[in-house]
Scaffold this active site. Structure first.
Site, PDB file in Angstrom:
ATOM      1  N   GLY C 476      50.117   5.041  28.735  1.00 29.54           N
ATOM      2  CA  GLY C 476      50.450   6.182  27.888  1.00 29.54           C
ATOM      3  C   GLY C 476      49.643   7.432  28.143  1.00 29.54           C
ATOM      4  N   ILE C 628      42.890  20.183  35.297  1.00 30.09           N
ATOM      5  CA  ILE C 628      43.802  19.486  34.399  1.00 30.09           C
ATOM      6  C   ILE C 628      45.195  19.534  35.033  1.00 30.09           C
ATOM      7  CG2 ILE C 628      44.818  19.491  32.083  1.00 30.09           C
ATOM      8  CD1 ILE C 628      41.776  18.693  32.336  1.00 30.09           C
ATOM      9  N   GLU C 705      38.343   9.231  28.132  1.00 25.79           N
ATOM     10  CA  GLU C 705      37.304   8.766  27.213  1.00 25.79           C
ATOM     11  C   GLU C 705      36.431   9.903  26.699  1.00 25.79           C
ATOM     12  OE1 GLU C 705      36.671   4.380  29.133  1.00 25.79           O
ATOM     13  OE2 GLU C 705      36.347   6.161  30.321  1.00 25.79           O
TER      14      GLU C 705
END
Lengths: 297, 161, 738
Positions: C476, C628, C705
């Site tokens: 996901g 990103i 994380e």
């Protein structure tokens, strides 16, 4: 009920589906004031009924603070009152020592993890609490649980419906074998009423402490108060002494309100890990009173 | 009812009539959907009514399928995630979940979508706070909560508050 | 250009229509449903297992006990040069295999498997299995206070889970303490917490002669394959593992647990396909958890706030079998410039289930303690908490002195502070009705875990469609979208021309989906494979590979208009497809450099001291994490990380029952995790503009994380700001706030 089967809390040989019994899912006004709620009325339907919202906000709020929207579509008001304690030892997926699951096996919570257990009315046999939100509102409202039985029905004051562990710790309520809750009757409207639920997450969680307040006001003076706490005992805990002292108090006089509430906590007894619940319950009761007073009359 | 009895069950699922014979009375609606009807879009996250992953519509109302014995759904109408879209055209809530990135792993998503579709029908969309509260019966561990609220708001046709 | 575009998830449609299939959604003809019977004592022996009542249950086919089980083989790492005598470690989650004898080492350990033709039969049968025990003397977790934990703590022994030296020191700690203008010494506690992924793990095992196929809920199909082959004593080639979608990992599905092996064994014994879907209760004792931890920290600083010494003593709970070490000290090694450090990790052994990494491991616990202590130090020195962090900003890696591959933490602080209004925040106590308002911040950071050596294949077809193949997993995080973006970018094609196949050991090996490592690792492999495909096409087109670009289905020399279509090139050379392959070898990138991701979290909380309530009001996360690839999925991931941290701060705990040696509650009503109503909409995610080509050719270095770090400390710091109460034990529940 399905979860009791899964956990082995109940091992019935027969299950009777009463959900299609006729006429038990109606809400109707009673002659002479009051409201009769059929036991099979779903929680969301009770909470969002126009008369309940207007005249008994404490009940509407209590229900909407219970469970989740999906569960409230399934659960009935009668069934909700029959729910069993959420004590983690009782609810474990394996049978642990618990007098409610196996009479005589002892109470694991007494010397175990009891930070969310009872502060009123517990015995060494059981220190659990009753988790129902609506039950607390009904107790504060002086509602009546109407039952049917082949030998005739009963009218049980809501505050006396659930059992403390002092007699039969394995029992949760006063119902006899074969006795069915058919309706809940609410007395005269209580528009100045409110429910407060304290829990670490904002929704879909049982209470650490809950408080229901039902007020009759004369201007800023409390004429009569009904107060009940949830998740502090095996039944909704009425604060009778506090109610008596609240009559005549000024709603703006916090010290007087607190002093009144204090009266009912003389009998509070903490367990090894839950002394904080005493202060929390006092504060919740005070807040519930103030919240009720702010409700439109 | 004896647990070793077998039952005949008729119910309508996603517009299709089903007649199931020899049904073990212990079967839940959730397991019926998943194991008998191969409708595996409805998920089993907890099997105790504690997560909402199994949310379906029963006679138009959202419920946890894990908390219903299949036999008690006799004659009822069930809609699952597989029956929400109109053919190829996604339900507005489904499209909104895509448009607002309202999911990650996707496991809770069918339940979220079914819950959101019902919530809009119920009219619980007057504020973001109301949406949040009425979507709280569906846990999402990836925590797409803010995007879910955006999706529900958009699907309900409301502008941002 | 597809990279850095907020592309909508390619898995959107399958996931909103219920078509995405997870392990338990697969079935097979003649399927048997498996239900585990687990130990109810923490240590001892099973003296007898009465199965007759279970077998009498209609539909129960078989009850398996340890006496039925084959002897499972030992796992040794397939890496060249691996020590075959070394204790087992990852991808094995725990070296102890249950059902190999009568021994019980933790409550919840599988001791029997009931197999039924229906789930209802297997469940009813499992209720009827009667176990008799001989109880052993249980070592249970001690009380959650430093004195007790310190006394119980021991040095970790050799273990497959001891990844770093348990102690570290540099400089003269005594000098640092002596030269300090202020010191903070405090103990920070956190409870055991479970992953609570919405999908409980499930495995469907099916044998075809000597070949085993598993549909599994996992973050590492190749790891499952290696471990299953070892345990079942068969060659890895005989094992195929498929995992198209995994319903949340968070660490619990990273390594391979006994249940996967037991499902395969049950299927072999019975000769029928077996599906073992763990119950929610099983998930509390069979899939690991982040262990209870205590951390004692001493920080010393001069008058300006510059750190002069840092001392940290960490103890985490582990099993009696494997010493799992939760390396909270890694955060301290990498966060602040400090002339002297003394760090130590110890363990407290008990008869408990095996811990495992959980989002965010290592730095999650580490930043909770360190960033709380930094806040305490700031208050002691009367320095703004943000300034204190800037004063000790680590321009090079504090532990090794190495330069950073890239670091834009100063920018992250500054831009985050601006978005939040940190500098302008009210300094006087704020109230909103019954709520006291507080503001807190913390630094976020994660190590840059790079898994060797993920591979991918990119097949470019004559019709201009592309198939990306890589044996990684979907949990996901967005990789189903990001990898096609990368391929589309290189090959100059729109997203809809690119298909992706993942989650199967028939695809190129691509490692585990954990450690925030997929985009920088597998993404780099996809990049290399796409570039390889483009180079091959260039050669077919008689162009120099390094001088070409592809756009709109054409390949051409860079900067030259026009070019040839993919179809033409392939048609003229009579080629049906070109197959590019690529991999990422971290050893070849960023040699000699220190790597970390960084960020800052700013939070506003409300505390109702009368009712003990804590609620989140708003948050800004600002991150320095390299490039990103997809800002849309990245925003969701960071938001999820912050909410994960909120759960850690405000509610999550799995209580160890002190007498029974079990987790008190093994269900989602007894263990709170955040719900929608807990989370305000006002969560802003910001990424500093950054590309780190040392960490990975893709320029990114992992975010999964990072978002969950720092949060618990920021919340506790905000609570302190609101109430003046310093909470050093998580979660921050009502009894601590009254």
């Amino acid at each position: 009920m399905l979860n009791w089967l899964r956990l082995g809390i109940a091992e019935p040989t027969r299950i009777i589906d009463i959900s299609r019994l006729d006429g038990l899912d109606q809400i109707e006004a009673l002659a002479g004031g009051g409201l009769k709620i059929g036991a099979l009325t779903h929680l969301n339907d009770v909470a969002q009924h126009a008369l309940v919202m207007r005249d008994y906000p404490v009940l509407s709020q209590a229900i909407l603070n219970a469970a989740s929207p999906q569960l409230r579509n399934l659960a009935t008001i009668g069934g909700n009152l029959l729910q069993k304690t959420r004590c983690a030892y009782f609810r474990a997926e394996e049978e642990l020592p618990c007098n409610k699951r196996e009479p005589g096996s002892g109470c694991s919570a007494l010397h175990g993890i009891n930070d969310n257990h009872a502060i009123f009315g517990w015995t060494e046999d059981c220190v659990a609490t009753q988790p129902s939100d609506p039950a607390v509102a009904l107790a504060a409202l002086d509602a009546v649980i109407v039952t049917a039985h082949s030998s005739g029905g009963r009218r049980i004051p809501a505050a006396e419906f659930h059992l403390l562990p002092d007699t039969r710790p394995e029992a949760h309520n006063v119902l006899q074998h074969g006795e069915l809750v058919t309706a809940i009757e609410l007395p005269a409207p209580a528009p100045r009423s409110a429910y407060l639920k304290v829990r670490e997450r904002e929704s879909y969680e049982y209470a650490i402490v809950a408080a229901a307040a039902v007020l009759e006001m004369n201007g800023r003076t409390i004429r009569r108060a009904g107060l009940a706490l949830g998740s502090v005992a095996l039944r909704p805990w009425r604060l009778i002494a506090a109610e008596e002292q609240l009559a005549g108090a000024d709603i703006g006089d916090r010290d007087a309100l607190s002093a009144a509430i204090e009266q009912s906590f003389v009998e509070a007894r903490p367990l090894s890990q839950n002394a904080y619940k005493i202060e929390l319950a006092k504060n919740a009761a005070l807040r519930a009173i103030e919240k009720a007073a702010r409700m439109p009359s | 009812m004896n647990f070793h009895d077998r039952h005949l069950l008729r119910l309508r699922v996603n517009g299709e009539d089903h007649s199931l014979s020899d049904l073990d009375p212990r079967v839940t609606l959730l397991d019926l959907l998943r194991e008998r009807l191969q409708l595996t879009g409805t998920k089993k996250g907890c099997n105790f009514g504690e997560c909402g992953a199994c949310t379906v519509h029963l006679d138009g109302q959202r419920v946890n399928a894990c908390m219903i014995l299949a036999v008690s759904a006799e004659g009822r109408e069930v809609t699952t995630i597989e029956g929400l879209a109109n053919g190829n055209a996604l339900h507005p809530v489904q499209q909104a979940f895509i448009d607002h990135d309202g999911f990650q792993c996707g496991f809770c998503t069918p339940g979220q979508v079914m819950s959101a579709a019902a919530l809009i029908e119920e009219g619980h969309t007057s504020s973001d706070a109301e949406i949040r509260e009425w979507m709280s019966g569906n846990l999402c561990r990836c925590s797409a909560y803010p995007q879910i609220v955006e999706a529900v708001r958009a699907a309900a046709g409301r502008a941002s508050q | 250009m597809m990279i850095s575009q907020p592309v909508s998830r390619t898995d959107g449609r399958v996931k909103v229509t219920g078509c995405a299939r997870y392990a338990a959604d697969y079935s097979a003809a003649d399927l048997l449903h498996a239900v585990l019977v687990t130990a109810t004592i923490p240590v001892g022996r099973v003296t007898s297992i009465a199965v007759d009542d279970a077998l009498a249950e209609k539909g129960v086919v078989r009850v398996l006990t340890h006496e039925d089980m084959p002897k499972f083989g030992r796992f040794t790492s397939p890496r060249p040069g691996a020590d075959t005598e070394a204790p087992e470690g990852p991808p094995v989650a725990q070296s102890f295999m249950p059902m190999q004898g009568d021994e019980i080492r933790h409550e919840g350990q599988p001791v029997a498997i009931v197999l039924g033709g229906t789930l209802e039969a297997a469940e009813a049968g499992a209720h009827r299995v009667r176990l008799h025990y001989e109880r052993g003397d249980a070592e249970l977790p001690v009380a959650a206070d430093w004195t007790a934990i310190d006394k119980a703590a021991v040095e970790p022994k050799e273990s497959g889970f001891l990844f770093v030296e348990p102690t570290f020191s540099k400089g003269e700690i005594d000098d640092g303490l002596a030269n300090a203008a202020a010191t903070v010494e405090a103990v920070y506690l956190q409870p055991s917490r479970h992953h609570n992924a919405m999908e409980p793990s499930a495995t469907l095992a099916e044998w075809n002669d000597s070949e085993l196929t598993l549909h599994d809920a996992t973050k590492h199909v190749y790891g499952v394959r290696q471990v299953l082959a070892a345990r079942m004593n068969i060659p890895v080639e005989k094992v195929r593992v498929i995992s198209r979608h995994t319903g949340g990992g968070f660490g619990g599905k990273g390594w391979i647990w006994p249940h996967q092996v037991l499902a395969a064994a049950a299927a072999r014994i019975t000769g029928r396909p077996v599906r073992l879907a763990l119950s929610r209760a099983n998930a509390y004792s069979c899939l690991g958890y982040q262990p209870r931890m205590a951390q004692k920290i001493v920080l010393a600083a001069d008058r300006s706030g510059k750190l002069t010494a840092m001392q940290q003593d960490v103890v985490n709970l582990t099993t009696v079998t494997d010493d799992f070490v939760e390396f909270a000290t890694e955060a301290s090694k990498g966060l602040y410039a400090t002339p002297a450090m003394r760090l130590r990790q110890r363990v407290e052994r008990a008869h408990v289930a095996m811990p495992t990494p959980m989002r965010a491991p290592v730095e999650g616990p580490g930043t909770w303690a360190l960033e709380s202590a930094m806040d305490e130090l700031a208050h002691r020195l009367v320095i703004d908490p943000l300034d204190l962090r800037l004063v000790s900003h680590a321009d090079t890696d504090p532990a090794t002195g190495r330069p950073w591959s890239s670091k834009k933490l100063r920018e992250a602080y500054e831009e985050g502070a601006r978005l939040f209004g940190w500098r302008e925040r009210p300094r006087e106590p704020q109230r909103d009705g019954d709520w006291l308002i507080g503001y807190g911040m913390a630094t976020c950071s994660m190590g840059c875990f790079r898994n060797p050596t993920p591979a991918a294949e990119v097949r470019l077809h004559r019709d201009g469609t592309v198939l990306v193949r890589t044996g990684t997993q979907d949990i996901g995080t967005g990789t189903l979208t990001i990898f096609p973006q990368i391929a589309a970018d290189v090959l100059g094609l729109p997203m809809e021309k690119v298909e992706l196949e993942m989650g199967d050991t028939q695809l190129p090996e691509a490692g585990p989906t954990y450690g925030s490592s997929s985009t920088k690792g597998v993404g780099a492999a996809v990049l290399a494979a796409a570039e390889d495909a483009r180079s091959q096409l260039a050669r077919l087109a008689n162009l120099l590979p390094y001088k070409v670009e592809m756009q709109d289905g054409h390949i051409r020399r860079k900067g030259v208009a026009g070019g040839q279509t993919i179809a033409d090139v392939m048609h003229h050379t009579d080629v049906g497809e070109v197959i590019g392959s690529g991999s990422f070898d971290p050893a070849q990138h960023g040699k000699g450099l220190a790597m970390r991701t960084f960020g800052a979290i700013f939070m506003e909380v409300g505390v109702d001291p009368g009712l003990g309530l804590l609620r989140l009001r708003r948050a800004v996360g600002s991150y320095s994490a390299g490039r990103i690839i997809n800002p849309r999925t990245a925003r969701s991931q960071m938001t999820g990380g912050i909410i994960w941290g909120w759960g850690m701060a405000a509610m999550e705990q799995s209580k160890h029952e002190p007498m029974l040696g079990r987790f008190l509650s093994k269900n989602l009503s007894g263990v709170a995790i955040p719900v929608n109503a807990d989370i305000p909409g006002d969560i802003i995610i910001h990424f500093v503009d950054e590309v780190d080509e040392h960490a990975s050719p893709i320029g990114g270095k992992g975010i999964g994380e990072l978002g969950a770090t720092g949060v618990a400390a920021a919340v506790a710091n905000a609570v302190f700001d609101a109430t003046g109460k310093r909470i050093r034990e998580l979660p921050i529940t009502p009894e601590k706030l009254l």
